[in-house]
Design a protein around this motif. Structure first.
Motif, PDB file in Angstrom:
ATOM      1  N   ARG A   1      -2.971  36.586   6.259  1.00  0.00           N
ATOM      2  CA  ARG A   1      -1.556  36.938   6.271  1.00  0.00           C
ATOM      3  C   ARG A   1      -0.765  36.033   5.332  1.00  0.00           C
ATOM      4  O   ARG A   1      -1.154  34.921   5.021  1.00  0.00           O
ATOM      5  CB  ARG A   1      -0.626  37.035   7.628  1.00  0.00           C
ATOM      6  CG  ARG A   1      -1.001  37.933   8.571  1.00  0.00           C
ATOM      7  CD  ARG A   1      -0.628  37.611   9.947  1.00  0.00           C
ATOM      8  NE  ARG A   1      -1.439  36.480  10.487  1.00  0.00           N
ATOM      9  CZ  ARG A   1      -0.819  35.629  11.439  1.00  0.00           C
ATOM     10  NH1 ARG A   1       0.259  35.905  11.810  1.00  0.00           N
ATOM     11  NH2 ARG A   1      -1.611  34.590  11.831  1.00  0.00           N
TER      12      ARG A   1
ATOM     13  N   THR B   1       8.223  48.951   2.468  1.00  0.00           N
ATOM     14  CA  THR B   1       6.704  48.424   2.041  1.00  0.00           C
ATOM     15  C   THR B   1       6.775  48.633   0.399  1.00  0.00           C
ATOM     16  O   THR B   1       7.292  49.929  -0.065  1.00  0.00           O
ATOM     17  CB  THR B   1       5.637  49.174   2.589  1.00  0.00           C
ATOM     18  OG1 THR B   1       5.536  49.014   3.797  1.00  0.00           O
ATOM     19  CG2 THR B   1       4.302  48.837   1.979  1.00  0.00           C
TER      20      THR B   1
ATOM     21  N   ALA C   1       4.352  48.822  -3.140  1.00  0.00           N
ATOM     22  CA  ALA C   1       2.752  49.234  -3.173  1.00  0.00           C
ATOM     23  C   ALA C   1       2.862  49.338  -4.745  1.00  0.00           C
ATOM     24  O   ALA C   1       3.633  49.775  -5.305  1.00  0.00           O
ATOM     25  CB  ALA C   1       2.294  50.025  -2.333  1.00  0.00           C
TER      26      ALA C   1
ATOM     27  N   SER D   1       0.714  40.826  -7.950  1.00  0.00           N
ATOM     28  CA  SER D   1       0.773  40.408  -6.582  1.00  0.00           C
ATOM     29  C   SER D   1      -0.132  39.103  -6.337  1.00  0.00           C
ATOM     30  O   SER D   1      -0.901  38.777  -6.979  1.00  0.00           O
ATOM     31  CB  SER D   1      -0.016  41.616  -5.826  1.00  0.00           C
ATOM     32  OG  SER D   1      -0.099  41.592  -4.510  1.00  0.00           O
TER      33      SER D   1
ATOM     34  N   ALA E   1      -3.086  44.681  -1.900  1.00  0.00           N
ATOM     35  CA  ALA E   1      -2.396  44.925  -0.344  1.00  0.00           C
ATOM     36  C   ALA E   1      -1.083  45.238  -0.697  1.00  0.00           C
ATOM     37  O   ALA E   1      -0.372  44.889  -1.579  1.00  0.00           O
ATOM     38  CB  ALA E   1      -2.592  43.946   0.363  1.00  0.00           C
ATOM     39  N   PRO E   2      -0.496  46.147  -0.037  1.00  0.00           N
ATOM     40  CA  PRO E   2       1.084  46.486  -0.011  1.00  0.00           C
ATOM     41  C   PRO E   2       1.741  45.167   0.600  1.00  0.00           C
ATOM     42  O   PRO E   2       1.193  44.447   1.363  1.00  0.00           O
ATOM     43  CB  PRO E   2       1.308  47.632   0.888  1.00  0.00           C
ATOM     44  CG  PRO E   2       0.228  47.562   2.028  1.00  0.00           C
ATOM     45  CD  PRO E   2      -1.072  47.100   1.098  1.00  0.00           C
ATOM     46  N   VAL E   3       3.118  44.981   0.238  1.00  0.00           N
ATOM     47  CA  VAL E   3       3.698  43.999   0.835  1.00  0.00           C
ATOM     48  C   VAL E   3       4.751  44.478   1.455  1.00  0.00           C
ATOM     49  O   VAL E   3       5.488  45.534   0.982  1.00  0.00           O
ATOM     50  CB  VAL E   3       4.201  42.793  -0.242  1.00  0.00           C
ATOM     51  CG1 VAL E   3       2.996  42.229  -0.883  1.00  0.00           C
ATOM     52  CG2 VAL E   3       4.959  43.633  -1.367  1.00  0.00           C
TER      53      VAL E   3
ATOM     54  N   GLN F   1       6.327  39.619   2.870  1.00  0.00           N
ATOM     55  CA  GLN F   1       5.166  39.399   3.795  1.00  0.00           C
ATOM     56  C   GLN F   1       4.056  40.301   3.579  1.00  0.00           C
ATOM     57  O   GLN F   1       4.318  41.444   3.074  1.00  0.00           O
ATOM     58  CB  GLN F   1       5.590  39.404   5.309  1.00  0.00           C
ATOM     59  CG  GLN F   1       6.738  38.597   5.761  1.00  0.00           C
ATOM     60  CD  GLN F   1       7.094  38.693   6.862  1.00  0.00           C
ATOM     61  OE1 GLN F   1       6.181  38.875   7.841  1.00  0.00           O
ATOM     62  NE2 GLN F   1       8.482  38.649   7.517  1.00  0.00           N
ATOM     63  N   SER F   2       2.822  40.092   4.010  1.00  0.00           N
ATOM     64  CA  SER F   2       1.660  40.998   3.578  1.00  0.00           C
ATOM     65  C   SER F   2       0.637  40.671   4.556  1.00  0.00           C
ATOM     66  O   SER F   2       0.539  39.298   4.955  1.00  0.00           O
ATOM     67  CB  SER F   2       1.357  41.152   2.315  1.00  0.00           C
ATOM     68  OG  SER F   2       0.416  42.181   1.976  1.00  0.00           O
ATOM     69  N   THR F   3      -0.387  41.566   4.672  1.00  0.00           N
ATOM     70  CA  THR F   3      -1.738  41.072   5.110  1.00  0.00           C
ATOM     71  C   THR F   3      -2.834  41.509   3.776  1.00  0.00           C
ATOM     72  O   THR F   3      -2.570  42.034   2.950  1.00  0.00           O
ATOM     73  CB  THR F   3      -2.267  41.972   6.354  1.00  0.00           C
ATOM     74  OG1 THR F   3      -2.005  43.358   5.879  1.00  0.00           O
ATOM     75  CG2 THR F   3      -1.311  41.644   7.361  1.00  0.00           C
TER      76      THR F   3
END
Length: 200
Positions: free
Chosen positions: A8, A151, A153, A158, A163-165, A193-195
């Motif tokens: 994360r 979100t 994307a 990035s 990954a989208p945030v 935030q993101s994964t």
């Protein structure tokens, strides 16, 4: 040389919401002071298990983020083992290639590498990052009319490639690093935030 990292991201900066750096525009105030932290829930680097480790960067971006020349202080959680430290620094200096190497190329100078207590928590979309005594932020997400997290994307830049945030704001953001000339104490500014899944 291979790695597989899952985890994360928490990120905050002095730009207004939403930070223009992610779409390749100049920072709101000409430069950008940021804390970026990656927590590895699972992962291995050349066979070294780095699960549970956290790497954070306090950075000063002197202009458009895509032009690089960032100055950064790197922090690792103080419970990290020497082999884990070596493995993660190999990834984040670009020596292991893959998607993280493209990010590493933007850092022109690393002013320090330190091990400090790091608090990294996400609960119901609300995040907390504390990096020793040099940085702290509380993050909360924006929500859609239906209650889903907003979100972003397919951006040109990035810190979690591919990954989208999740777009949010920092209810508080404090960061101070004399080597970088950073002294920030703000409320209501950009937070993300993101994964992620990184592999090489």
């Amino acid at each position: 040389m291979s790695y597989h990292l899952e985890g994360r991201l928490l990120e905050v900066c002095n730009c207004r919401v939403l930070c223009p750096c992610w779409i390749g525009e100049d920072p709101d105030y000409g430069t950008c002071d940021t804390i970026v932290a990656w927590h590895f829930d699972r992962g291995k680097v050349d066979g070294v298990d780095v699960s549970g480790c956290t790497l954070a960067m306090v950075a000063h971006v002197p202009g458009n983020i895509l032009k690089g020349n960032w100055r950064a202080a790197v922090y690792l959680n103080d419970t990290i083992r020497p082999d884990q430290e070596q493995a993660l620094l190999g990834v984040y200096t670009g020596k292991k290639g893959g998607p993280v190497a493209d990010l590493a190329k933007l850092v022109g100078e690393v002013v320090s590498v330190e091990k400090v207590p790091i608090r990294f928590e996400v609960h119901g979309g609300h995040g907390t990052i504390r990096v020793g005594n040099v940085g702290h932020a509380e993050l909360e997400p924006y929500k859609s009319a239906s209650g889903a997290t907003t979100t972003l994307a397919e951006t040109v830049f990035s810190t979690v490639p591919g990954a989208p945030v999740f777009v949010g704001k920092a209810t508080s953001y404090r960061s101070k690093n004399a080597k970088l000339g950073i002294d920030v104490d703000l409320k209501g500014h950009n937070a993300l935030q993101s994964t992620f899944v990184f592999q090489s």
